[in-house]
Design a protein around this motif. Structure first.
Motif, PDB file in Angstrom:
ATOM      1  N   HIS A  53      -7.562  -1.916  11.643  1.00  0.00           N
ATOM      2  CA  HIS A  53      -6.362  -1.347  12.494  1.00  0.00           C
ATOM      3  C   HIS A  53      -5.497  -0.841  10.360  1.00  0.00           C
ATOM      4  CE1 HIS A  53      -6.093  -1.280  16.938  1.00  0.00           C
ATOM      5  NE2 HIS A  53      -6.654  -2.400  16.164  1.00  0.00           N
ATOM      6  N   VAL A  54      -5.428  -1.776   9.701  1.00  0.00           N
ATOM      7  CA  VAL A  54      -4.018  -1.096   8.665  1.00  0.00           C
ATOM      8  C   VAL A  54      -5.208  -0.021   7.594  1.00  0.00           C
ATOM      9  CG1 VAL A  54      -4.291  -2.365   6.404  1.00  0.00           C
ATOM     10  CG2 VAL A  54      -4.117  -3.631   8.280  1.00  0.00           C
ATOM     11  N   HIS A  55      -6.445   0.086   7.667  1.00  0.00           N
ATOM     12  CA  HIS A  55      -7.364   0.901   7.700  1.00  0.00           C
ATOM     13  C   HIS A  55      -7.009   2.326   7.798  1.00  0.00           C
ATOM     14  CE1 HIS A  55     -10.784   3.970   5.415  1.00  0.00           C
ATOM     15  NE2 HIS A  55     -10.509   3.527   6.127  1.00  0.00           N
ATOM     16  N   ALA A  56      -7.200   2.334   9.130  1.00  0.00           N
ATOM     17  CA  ALA A  56      -6.666   3.665   9.883  1.00  0.00           C
ATOM     18  C   ALA A  56      -5.488   3.682   9.939  1.00  0.00           C
ATOM     19  CB  ALA A  56      -7.250   3.425  12.341  1.00  0.00           C
ATOM     20  N   ALA A  57      -4.143   3.135  10.012  1.00  0.00           N
ATOM     21  CA  ALA A  57      -2.902   3.462   9.720  1.00  0.00           C
ATOM     22  C   ALA A  57      -2.467   3.670   8.047  1.00  0.00           C
ATOM     23  CB  ALA A  57      -2.144   2.423   9.365  1.00  0.00           C
ATOM     24  N   LEU A  58      -3.070   3.800   7.324  1.00  0.00           N
ATOM     25  CA  LEU A  58      -3.335   4.096   5.481  1.00  0.00           C
ATOM     26  C   LEU A  58      -3.851   4.992   5.973  1.00  0.00           C
ATOM     27  CD1 LEU A  58      -3.652   0.577   3.613  1.00  0.00           C
ATOM     28  CD2 LEU A  58      -1.863   1.686   4.170  1.00  0.00           C
ATOM     29  N   ASN A  59      -4.927   5.341   6.089  1.00  0.00           N
ATOM     30  CA  ASN A  59      -6.563   6.760   6.424  1.00  0.00           C
ATOM     31  C   ASN A  59      -5.601   7.650   7.133  1.00  0.00           C
ATOM     32  OD1 ASN A  59      -7.649   6.830   3.672  1.00  0.00           O
ATOM     33  ND2 ASN A  59      -7.959   4.687   4.642  1.00  0.00           N
ATOM     34  N   GLU A 105     -18.751  -9.107   6.652  1.00  0.00           N
ATOM     35  CA  GLU A 105     -19.547  -8.977   5.197  1.00  0.00           C
ATOM     36  C   GLU A 105     -19.507  -7.766   5.146  1.00  0.00           C
ATOM     37  OE1 GLU A 105     -22.994  -9.814   2.976  1.00  0.00           O
ATOM     38  OE2 GLU A 105     -23.248 -10.892   4.941  1.00  0.00           O
ATOM     39  N   GLU A 106     -19.563  -6.644   5.755  1.00  0.00           N
ATOM     40  CA  GLU A 106     -18.940  -4.796   5.467  1.00  0.00           C
ATOM     41  C   GLU A 106     -17.962  -4.170   5.319  1.00  0.00           C
ATOM     42  OE1 GLU A 106     -21.757  -6.267   7.441  1.00  0.00           O
ATOM     43  OE2 GLU A 106     -23.698  -5.856   6.845  1.00  0.00           O
ATOM     44  N   PHE A 107     -17.074  -5.142   6.112  1.00  0.00           N
ATOM     45  CA  PHE A 107     -15.605  -5.035   6.060  1.00  0.00           C
ATOM     46  C   PHE A 107     -15.277  -5.483   4.184  1.00  0.00           C
ATOM     47  CE2 PHE A 107     -14.753  -5.143  10.823  1.00  0.00           C
ATOM     48  CZ  PHE A 107     -14.345  -3.276  11.104  1.00  0.00           C
ATOM     49  N   SER A 108     -15.369  -6.390   3.983  1.00  0.00           N
ATOM     50  CA  SER A 108     -15.440  -7.183   3.104  1.00  0.00           C
ATOM     51  C   SER A 108     -15.484  -6.111   1.321  1.00  0.00           C
ATOM     52  CB  SER A 108     -15.876  -8.319   2.366  1.00  0.00           C
ATOM     53  OG  SER A 108     -17.001  -8.051   2.445  1.00  0.00           O
ATOM     54  N   VAL A 109     -16.830  -5.029   1.742  1.00  0.00           N
ATOM     55  CA  VAL A 109     -17.106  -4.241   1.149  1.00  0.00           C
ATOM     56  C   VAL A 109     -16.503  -2.787   0.836  1.00  0.00           C
ATOM     57  CG1 VAL A 109     -19.456  -3.233  -0.216  1.00  0.00           C
ATOM     58  CG2 VAL A 109     -19.767  -5.678   0.759  1.00  0.00           C
ATOM     59  N   MET A 110     -16.720  -2.405   2.518  1.00  0.00           N
ATOM     60  CA  MET A 110     -15.785  -0.950   2.980  1.00  0.00           C
ATOM     61  C   MET A 110     -15.011  -0.414   2.641  1.00  0.00           C
ATOM     62  SD  MET A 110     -18.183   0.276   6.114  1.00  0.00           S
ATOM     63  CE  MET A 110     -17.422   1.465   6.537  1.00  0.00           C
ATOM     64  N   TYR A 111     -14.107  -2.072   3.100  1.00  0.00           N
ATOM     65  CA  TYR A 111     -12.313  -2.347   3.181  1.00  0.00           C
ATOM     66  C   TYR A 111     -11.702  -2.945   1.469  1.00  0.00           C
ATOM     67  CZ  TYR A 111     -13.703   1.329   6.638  1.00  0.00           C
ATOM     68  OH  TYR A 111     -14.675   2.290   6.967  1.00  0.00           O
ATOM     69  N   GLU A 112     -11.970  -3.586   0.931  1.00  0.00           N
ATOM     70  CA  GLU A 112     -12.452  -4.705   0.263  1.00  0.00           C
ATOM     71  C   GLU A 112     -10.225  -4.795   0.458  1.00  0.00           C
ATOM     72  OE1 GLU A 112     -13.025  -6.885  -4.163  1.00  0.00           O
ATOM     73  OE2 GLU A 112     -13.209  -4.355  -3.913  1.00  0.00           O
ATOM     74  N   LYS A 113      -9.549  -3.961  -0.023  1.00  0.00           N
ATOM     75  CA  LYS A 113      -7.942  -4.402  -0.351  1.00  0.00           C
ATOM     76  C   LYS A 113      -7.272  -4.573   1.550  1.00  0.00           C
ATOM     77  CE  LYS A 113      -7.883  -1.317  -4.679  1.00  0.00           C
ATOM     78  NZ  LYS A 113      -6.669  -0.295  -5.275  1.00  0.00           N
ATOM     79  N   PHE A 121       0.633  -1.093   0.287  1.00  0.00           N
ATOM     80  CA  PHE A 121       0.492   0.103   0.227  1.00  0.00           C
ATOM     81  C   PHE A 121       0.715   1.536   0.538  1.00  0.00           C
ATOM     82  CE2 PHE A 121      -2.604  -2.733   1.649  1.00  0.00           C
ATOM     83  CZ  PHE A 121      -3.817  -3.356   1.619  1.00  0.00           C
ATOM     84  N   GLY A 122       2.042   1.136   0.163  1.00  0.00           N
ATOM     85  CA  GLY A 122       2.933   2.328   0.304  1.00  0.00           C
ATOM     86  C   GLY A 122       3.353   3.410   1.089  1.00  0.00           C
TER      87      GLY A 122
END
Length: 284
Positions: free
Chosen positions: A163-169, A124-132, A89-90
């Motif tokens: 945690h990954v989404h929070a860190a990346l954003n 299931e919602e995670f798989s859509v909202m934060y797919e990667k 992800f960079g």
């Protein structure tokens, strides 16, 4: 001569250093970086893979305290995962994930060892909202279980995603968790009102989840979404528009987030689509 002088060996791969050039403490990570090193030794900079927590003694102290309570294999595995995350992800992410993810997984292992179960209703919602991020989290969970010889449950993929989404954003994981709670409550509100269940995995449910995610993000930033067909929706779909209004009021009253009229109009469209499919008796 190296600029990094050892202050404390944390393990073979993580060292507390003093950066002489910048006159600050930091954490240095690298394979075998601490092997046969002592306090006062200098580190070959060519083997340093990552340096973090510069100019942040508070986080350094938090990290040191956490390391003292964690299994070394877990520490190494988390650092490997963060390295893989960076490659995928960079490197523009919040360094606090070194603490947050390790702390979470350390407690997850504790729960597993003490037969304490935890639920995550948002997978299931995670798989859509934060797919990667979710795809990465599932791979990370497999790696953790393999490296530590344990079997953390699938629900942990959801927490890793947060945690990954929070860190990346560069946002607090609790903010993402709040959005998930609002979305879950919103779906329950709609289901109760129409007296039917919106099936998991349905395209209509996923569209609704995605719209609510972005609607909440816009509300958090106080961005107003223009909706050119708003007045037409009020006239043509008054009952559904009222449901969307009531949903918006619930979100504002319970969570303090206000959705503007444009958002309510688009919610009306999503809800009407769901109602139509349910009334037709089709499988969503």
């Amino acid at each position: 001569m190296s600029n990094y002088q050892v202050k404390k060996i944390l393990n073979n791969n993580i060292v507390l250093c003093f950066d002489i050039q910048n006159e600050q403490e930091c954490i240095a990570v690298g394979k075998g970086i601490g092997f046969q090193k002592n306090s006062g030794d200098f580190i070959d900079e060519s083997i340093i893979e990552k340096v973090y927590f510069r100019k942040d003694n508070k986080k350094i102290n938090q990290y040191l305290d956490l390391l003292s309570r964690c299994d070394e294999q877990l520490i190494v595995t988390v650092e490997e995962l963060i390295n893989i995350m960076e490659q995928r992800f960079g490197d523009h992410y919040d360094e606090y994930i070194h603490i947050a993810l390790l702390d979470h997984l350390n407690f997850s292992v504790y729960r597993l060892n003490n037969n304490i179960q935890v639920n995550n209703i948002f997978l299931e919602e995670f798989s859509v909202m934060y797919e990667k991020e979710y795809i990465f989290a599932k791979e990370a969970l497999m790696r953790i279980n393999d490296k530590l010889g344990i079997q953390l449950p699938d629900v942990e993929a959801g927490f890793i995603t947060l945690h990954v989404h929070a860190a990346l954003n560069r946002e607090n994981a609790s903010k993402s968790a709040l959005y998930m709670q609002i979305i879950n409550d919103s779906i329950a509100f709609i289901e109760k009102t129409v007296n039917q269940t919106i099936p998991n995995g349905s395209l209509e449910r996923m569209r609704l989840v995605t719209h609510l995610k972005f609607a909440l993000e816009r509300a958090g930033k106080k961005q107003i979404l223009n909706n050119p067909i708003l007045e037409s929706l009020k006239k043509q779909l008054p009952d559904t528009y009222k449901l969307a209004q009531d949903l918006s009021m619930m979100i504002e009253e319970q969570f303090g987030m206000k959705l503007h009229d444009g958002e309510i109009g688009y919610l009306t469209l999503h809800i009407q689509n769901i109602k139509t499919r349910l009334e037709e008796g089709n499988n969503l």
